[in-house]
Each structure stands twice: as structure tokens, then as C-alpha cells.
Design a protein around this motif. Structure first.
Motif, PDB file in Angstrom:
ATOM      1  N   ALA A  68      16.749  38.194  42.459  1.00  0.00           N
ATOM      2  CA  ALA A  68      16.675  39.500  43.121  1.00  0.00           C
ATOM      3  C   ALA A  68      18.035  39.860  43.733  1.00  0.00           C
ATOM      4  CB  ALA A  68      15.592  39.494  44.193  1.00  0.00           C
ATOM      5  N   GLY A  69      18.727  38.876  44.304  1.00  0.00           N
ATOM      6  CA  GLY A  69      20.057  39.122  44.856  1.00  0.00           C
ATOM      7  C   GLY A  69      21.039  39.566  43.786  1.00  0.00           C
ATOM      8  N   LEU A  70      20.988  38.916  42.627  1.00  0.00           N
ATOM      9  CA  LEU A  70      21.856  39.302  41.512  1.00  0.00           C
ATOM     10  C   LEU A  70      21.511  40.702  41.021  1.00  0.00           C
ATOM     11  CD1 LEU A  70      21.945  35.902  39.609  1.00  0.00           C
ATOM     12  CD2 LEU A  70      23.866  37.005  40.793  1.00  0.00           C
ATOM     13  N   ASP A  71      20.227  41.006  40.924  1.00  0.00           N
ATOM     14  CA  ASP A  71      19.815  42.353  40.509  1.00  0.00           C
ATOM     15  C   ASP A  71      20.331  43.407  41.487  1.00  0.00           C
ATOM     16  OD1 ASP A  71      18.530  41.464  38.238  1.00  0.00           O
ATOM     17  OD2 ASP A  71      16.530  41.448  39.159  1.00  0.00           O
ATOM     18  N   GLY A  72      20.256  43.109  42.784  1.00  0.00           N
ATOM     19  CA  GLY A  72      20.753  44.037  43.798  1.00  0.00           C
ATOM     20  C   GLY A  72      22.254  44.285  43.659  1.00  0.00           C
ATOM     21  N   ARG A  74      24.006  43.945  40.870  1.00  0.00           N
ATOM     22  CA  ARG A  74      24.192  44.731  39.629  1.00  0.00           C
ATOM     23  C   ARG A  74      23.947  46.218  39.887  1.00  0.00           C
ATOM     24  NH1 ARG A  74      20.862  40.702  37.488  1.00  0.00           N
ATOM     25  NH2 ARG A  74      22.059  39.160  36.358  1.00  0.00           N
ATOM     26  N   LYS A  75      22.887  46.515  40.631  1.00  0.00           N
ATOM     27  CA  LYS A  75      22.509  47.913  40.880  1.00  0.00           C
ATOM     28  C   LYS A  75      23.573  48.686  41.642  1.00  0.00           C
ATOM     29  CE  LYS A  75      17.568  47.227  40.629  1.00  0.00           C
ATOM     30  NZ  LYS A  75      16.313  47.096  41.366  1.00  0.00           N
ATOM     31  N   VAL A  76      24.370  48.008  42.469  1.00  0.00           N
ATOM     32  CA  VAL A  76      25.425  48.702  43.217  1.00  0.00           C
ATOM     33  C   VAL A  76      26.792  48.564  42.544  1.00  0.00           C
ATOM     34  CG1 VAL A  76      24.195  48.611  45.413  1.00  0.00           C
ATOM     35  CG2 VAL A  76      25.803  46.775  44.823  1.00  0.00           C
ATOM     36  N   GLY A  77      26.805  48.051  41.305  1.00  0.00           N
ATOM     37  CA  GLY A  77      28.029  48.023  40.515  1.00  0.00           C
ATOM     38  C   GLY A  77      28.919  46.810  40.706  1.00  0.00           C
ATOM     39  N   VAL A  78      28.403  45.758  41.327  1.00  0.00           N
ATOM     40  CA  VAL A  78      29.195  44.545  41.480  1.00  0.00           C
ATOM     41  C   VAL A  78      29.121  43.734  40.190  1.00  0.00           C
ATOM     42  CG1 VAL A  78      29.399  42.351  42.742  1.00  0.00           C
ATOM     43  CG2 VAL A  78      28.893  44.461  43.980  1.00  0.00           C
ATOM     44  N   GLY A  79      30.267  43.359  39.659  1.00  0.00           N
ATOM     45  CA  GLY A  79      30.303  42.516  38.473  1.00  0.00           C
ATOM     46  C   GLY A  79      29.923  41.089  38.834  1.00  0.00           C
ATOM     47  N   LEU A  80      29.381  40.369  37.874  1.00  0.00           N
ATOM     48  CA  LEU A  80      28.913  39.006  38.125  1.00  0.00           C
ATOM     49  C   LEU A  80      29.574  38.023  37.177  1.00  0.00           C
ATOM     50  CD1 LEU A  80      25.113  39.846  38.436  1.00  0.00           C
ATOM     51  CD2 LEU A  80      26.758  39.503  40.299  1.00  0.00           C
ATOM     52  N   LEU A  81      29.876  36.847  37.702  1.00  0.00           N
ATOM     53  CA  LEU A  81      30.361  35.757  36.859  1.00  0.00           C
ATOM     54  C   LEU A  81      29.193  34.961  36.298  1.00  0.00           C
ATOM     55  CD1 LEU A  81      33.373  34.469  38.975  1.00  0.00           C
ATOM     56  CD2 LEU A  81      33.384  36.094  37.074  1.00  0.00           C
ATOM     57  N   ASP A  98      32.017  38.687  40.647  1.00  0.00           N
ATOM     58  CA  ASP A  98      33.386  38.803  40.143  1.00  0.00           C
ATOM     59  C   ASP A  98      34.249  39.467  41.213  1.00  0.00           C
ATOM     60  OD1 ASP A  98      35.760  39.454  38.846  1.00  0.00           O
ATOM     61  OD2 ASP A  98      34.740  39.982  36.971  1.00  0.00           O
ATOM     62  N   ARG A  99      35.246  38.763  41.714  1.00  0.00           N
ATOM     63  CA  ARG A  99      36.055  39.284  42.814  1.00  0.00           C
ATOM     64  C   ARG A  99      36.846  40.537  42.435  1.00  0.00           C
ATOM     65  NH1 ARG A  99      41.356  35.713  43.573  1.00  0.00           N
ATOM     66  NH2 ARG A  99      41.772  35.340  41.384  1.00  0.00           N
ATOM     67  N   ARG A 100      36.984  40.796  41.150  1.00  0.00           N
ATOM     68  CA  ARG A 100      37.660  42.037  40.742  1.00  0.00           C
ATOM     69  C   ARG A 100      36.833  43.261  41.102  1.00  0.00           C
ATOM     70  NH1 ARG A 100      38.761  40.143  34.699  1.00  0.00           N
ATOM     71  NH2 ARG A 100      36.649  39.450  35.136  1.00  0.00           N
ATOM     72  N   THR A 101      35.549  43.057  41.419  1.00  0.00           N
ATOM     73  CA  THR A 101      34.675  44.184  41.772  1.00  0.00           C
ATOM     74  C   THR A 101      34.238  44.135  43.241  1.00  0.00           C
ATOM     75  OG1 THR A 101      32.661  43.024  41.090  1.00  0.00           O
ATOM     76  CG2 THR A 101      33.815  44.320  39.412  1.00  0.00           C
ATOM     77  N   THR A 102      34.815  43.214  44.015  1.00  0.00           N
ATOM     78  CA  THR A 102      34.437  43.081  45.436  1.00  0.00           C
ATOM     79  C   THR A 102      35.651  43.196  46.349  1.00  0.00           C
ATOM     80  OG1 THR A 102      34.641  40.679  45.364  1.00  0.00           O
ATOM     81  CG2 THR A 102      32.447  41.591  44.929  1.00  0.00           C
ATOM     82  N   GLY A 103      36.694  43.866  45.895  1.00  0.00           N
ATOM     83  CA  GLY A 103      37.895  44.007  46.703  1.00  0.00           C
ATOM     84  C   GLY A 103      38.645  42.704  46.894  1.00  0.00           C
ATOM     85  N   GLY A 104      38.490  41.766  45.959  1.00  0.00           N
ATOM     86  CA  GLY A 104      39.183  40.486  46.025  1.00  0.00           C
ATOM     87  C   GLY A 104      38.386  39.377  46.686  1.00  0.00           C
ATOM     88  N   LEU A 105      37.255  39.694  47.289  1.00  0.00           N
ATOM     89  CA  LEU A 105      36.419  38.687  47.943  1.00  0.00           C
ATOM     90  C   LEU A 105      35.623  37.916  46.897  1.00  0.00           C
ATOM     91  CD1 LEU A 105      35.044  37.461  50.509  1.00  0.00           C
ATOM     92  CD2 LEU A 105      33.334  39.262  50.232  1.00  0.00           C
ATOM     93  N   VAL A 106      35.673  36.590  46.961  1.00  0.00           N
ATOM     94  CA  VAL A 106      34.812  35.773  46.109  1.00  0.00           C
ATOM     95  C   VAL A 106      33.479  35.662  46.846  1.00  0.00           C
ATOM     96  CG1 VAL A 106      34.459  33.538  45.018  1.00  0.00           C
ATOM     97  CG2 VAL A 106      36.760  34.507  45.141  1.00  0.00           C
TER      98      VAL A 106
END
Length: 112
Positions: A68-72, A74-81, A98-106
Motif C-alpha cells: 500500500a505504501g508503494l502504491d501511494g 506511485r500515485k503521487v509520481g514517486v519513482g521506485l527502485l 528512486d531519489r531522482r524523483t524525491t529531490g535527492g532524498l533516498v
């Protein structure tokens, strides 16, 4: 606790956990003896320390349901490793954004 090529220390205060990682290779570059299979993880940690000089590597967020956390995310556009939760330390399931989609935050999700 030693886990493969990492020395791992967990600190807990209230609802927050801090995990400290130290690369512990032998003088000839081989991992130290011990349980776990973290050589790949320690190489990532070693590269991070060499590049940045150490410091904060990532922020983990505890979730009740990792899928559910991963789905959430994805829904807001965060890329996933990781597309699904994977086995983690202390019998957890984990996944990384993916930190490229979180402003550099892992960002690291953890389900226990």
C-alpha cells in the motif's frame, strides 16, 4: 552486530529508529567474517562515503503495509527502485524510492 561487510548498530528512542552502518573490510579488501550477505550493500555505503564524506544516507519510513505504501508513492509520481517489498534486516520487508524523483532524498519504506 556484524552483518557481512557492515557493522550495524540500531538505536531506538520513542517511535524512531536510527541505524548506523560502518564498512568493515579487511586490510586486503575482503569482507569481514559474520552472518548476513551485505557485501553489495556495504559497497553502496562505501561509494556514498567516498563521494560525500559520510553523513545521512537515507530516511526510512515505517509502514503497516509495504505494498500500500508503494502504491501511494506511485500515485503521487514517486519513482521506485523496488516494485514490491523485499526481505530486509530484522525480518522486515523493505523497498526504496528512486531519489531522482524525491529531490535527492533516498526514501526507504520498512514493514515490520
Amino acid at each position: 552486530m556484524q552483518a557481512g561487510a557492515l557493522l550495524v548498530t540500531f538505536l531506538r528512542r520513542g517511535g524512531a529508529d536510527v541505524e548506523l552502518l560502518e564498512d568493515i573490510l579487511t586490510s586486503d579488501g575482503r569482507p569481514g567474517e559474520g552472518p548476513g550477505s551485505t557485501t553489495g550493500d556495504s559497497r553502496a555505503i562505501s561509494r556514498f562515503v567516498a563521494r560525500t564524506g559520510g553523513g545521512l544516507h537515507h530516511v526510512a519510513v515505517r509502514v503497516d503495509d509495504i505494498e500500500a505504501g508503494l502504491d501511494g508513492l506511485r500515485k503521487v509520481g514517486v519513482g521506485l527502485l523496488d516494485d514490491h517489498g523485499c526481505p530486509g534486516s530484522r525480518r522486515s520487508r523493505i523497498a526504496f524510492a528512486d531519489r531522482r524523483t524525491t529531490g535527492g532524498l533516498v526514501l526507504h519504506l520498512v514493514q515490520r
